[in-house]
Scaffold this motif. Structure first.
Motif, PDB file in Angstrom:
ATOM      1  N   THR A  83       0.773  -1.272   0.074  1.00  0.00           N
ATOM      2  CA  THR A  83      -0.023   0.056   0.022  1.00  0.00           C
ATOM      3  C   THR A  83       0.855   1.152   0.096  1.00  0.00           C
ATOM      4  O   THR A  83       0.468   2.361  -0.350  1.00  0.00           O
ATOM      5  N   LEU A  84       2.049   1.035   0.373  1.00  0.00           N
ATOM      6  CA  LEU A  84       2.873   2.547   0.653  1.00  0.00           C
ATOM      7  C   LEU A  84       4.122   2.555  -0.144  1.00  0.00           C
ATOM      8  O   LEU A  84       4.407   3.596  -0.458  1.00  0.00           O
ATOM      9  N   ALA A  85       4.804   1.467  -0.318  1.00  0.00           N
ATOM     10  CA  ALA A  85       6.041   1.406  -0.782  1.00  0.00           C
ATOM     11  C   ALA A  85       6.067   1.767  -2.392  1.00  0.00           C
ATOM     12  O   ALA A  85       4.835   1.284  -2.931  1.00  0.00           O
ATOM     13  N   PRO A  86       6.879   2.298  -3.089  1.00  0.00           N
ATOM     14  CA  PRO A  86       6.978   2.565  -4.463  1.00  0.00           C
ATOM     15  C   PRO A  86       6.812   1.266  -5.095  1.00  0.00           C
ATOM     16  O   PRO A  86       7.686   0.115  -4.455  1.00  0.00           O
ATOM     17  N   ALA A  87       6.302   1.106  -6.200  1.00  0.00           N
ATOM     18  CA  ALA A  87       6.192  -0.143  -6.894  1.00  0.00           C
ATOM     19  C   ALA A  87       7.729  -0.775  -7.142  1.00  0.00           C
ATOM     20  O   ALA A  87       7.621  -1.736  -7.300  1.00  0.00           O
ATOM     21  N   SER A  88       8.510   0.245  -7.635  1.00  0.00           N
ATOM     22  CA  SER A  88       9.775  -0.382  -7.941  1.00  0.00           C
ATOM     23  C   SER A  88      10.469  -1.109  -6.912  1.00  0.00           C
ATOM     24  O   SER A  88      11.428  -1.776  -7.073  1.00  0.00           O
ATOM     25  N   TRP A  89      10.169  -0.468  -5.683  1.00  0.00           N
ATOM     26  CA  TRP A  89      10.864  -1.072  -4.462  1.00  0.00           C
ATOM     27  C   TRP A  89      10.287  -2.566  -3.981  1.00  0.00           C
ATOM     28  O   TRP A  89      10.995  -3.217  -3.255  1.00  0.00           O
ATOM     29  N   ARG A  90       8.960  -2.878  -4.359  1.00  0.00           N
ATOM     30  CA  ARG A  90       8.302  -4.058  -3.777  1.00  0.00           C
ATOM     31  C   ARG A  90       8.900  -5.290  -3.932  1.00  0.00           C
ATOM     32  O   ARG A  90       8.783  -5.972  -2.921  1.00  0.00           O
TER      33      ARG A  90
END
Length: 313
Positions: free
Chosen positions: A19-26
């Motif tokens: 829900t909170l992390a940037p998509a590239s970090w997930r």
């Protein structure tokens, strides 16, 4: 769920990673199990126990808070590094197991090269934490743990006791808290370490029952497969051994009733796990496994109360 959604089958739905992390970090956060902090807690608790032991021995009301903070950072970094390394080693096996095939490496969300770079970054954080402890003996002790971490992922291929090697690795903090305070080891932290190993074998056996059938199919071993229906008996033995060794460790420190009350509450929690377990219920096994964070915090509370009492007296 599809692979394109990038989620992992055994991950917590709606976690902060989703829900909170940037998509590239997930994918990287999932690789480090950042959405499942239970592993960091279980790595951290022996460190905090050991720091509390050191406070009791030194007559301090509180453990060294700087060390406590460093251990928290180090536990997150090194647990993430361990998970990344484990997934690199196990990616072919994970691809064959329903619960793990959607993890970032076997699903292709992260390449092997990217995972290795991420692993190195986490190890650097762990190394900086170790240096910040500023004790040469603690540095050497921390470095020595690398050998155990390195061999752990291979143990399930050659022995039915990989949980014992995990116990050696996840209990290492029971030595580190004392070493960070005194730059040496004594009987109390060694007994704490031995008891923690038995505790880890117990709770990781519970965890391994989630994958018992898949493990048998792909040919990897575990204490869950070894013990089978006898698991409650073996849990009783390992947990009893852990409580006994913790009691002896407290005796070497001259522990009072507060410390032993904390240990008794810890023991009751472990007894509840043994009474409750149903190895045919994976969801229950996961809940019982996770409950060991609460058991560990209960023991820590008793140690903190003991330290405060010792300093006041």
């Amino acid at each position: 769920m599809t692979m394109t959604e990038g989620r992992v089958a055994d991950a917590v739905r709606g976690s902060w990673v989703d829900t909170l992390a940037p998509a590239s970090w997930r994918p990287y956060l999932r690789l480090a199990r950042a959405d499942r902090p239970i592993g960091s807690w279980l790595l951290l608790l022996p460190c905090w126990w050991s720091a509390a032991f050191a406070a009791i021995a030194a007559g301090q009301a509180l453990p060294n808070l700087w060390h406590m903070a460093l251990f928290a950072i180090g536990a997150v970094a090194m647990r993430g590094a361990g998970c990344t390394y484990n997934d690199l080693v196990d990616r072919d096996i994970d691809a064959m197991v329903e619960r793990t095939r959607s993890r970032p490496l076997p699903s292709g969300q992260v390449t092997g090269r990217q995972a290795k770079l991420f692993l190195m970054a986490q190890v650097v954080v762990g190394a900086l934490v170790l240096l910040a402890l500023a004790k040469p003996f603690a540095w050497a002790l921390g470095i020595a743990s690398i050998a155990i971490i390195a061999i752990y992922p291979f143990m399930k291929r050659i022995t039915s006791w990989p949980q014992s090697v995990l116990g050696l690795a996840f209990s290492w903090g029971a030595l580190m808290g004392w070493a960070a305070a005194f730059d040496r080891l004594d009987a109390a932290p060694i007994l704490l370490y031995a008891g923690s190993i038995l505790w880890v074998i117990g709770y990781d056996t519970i965890y391994a029952h989630q994958d018992r059938e898949d493990d048998a199919i792909v040919g990897v071993r575990s204490t869950a497969l070894l013990f089978g229906e006898r698991t409650p008996l073996f849990l009783s033995l390992f947990y009893s051994g852990a409580v006994f060794l913790f009691a002896v460790a407290l005796w070497t420190l001259g522990g009072s009733v507060l410390a032993y009350c904390g240990l008794a509450a810890f023991a009751l929690h472990l007894a509840w796990q043994v009474a409750r377990i149903d190895i045919a219920d994976p969801a229950l096994c996961l809940r019982l496994f996770k409950s060991n964070r609460d058991a560990g915090l209960i023991f820590l509370a008793g140690l903190m109360a003991e330290a405060a009492l010792r300093a006041a007296g």
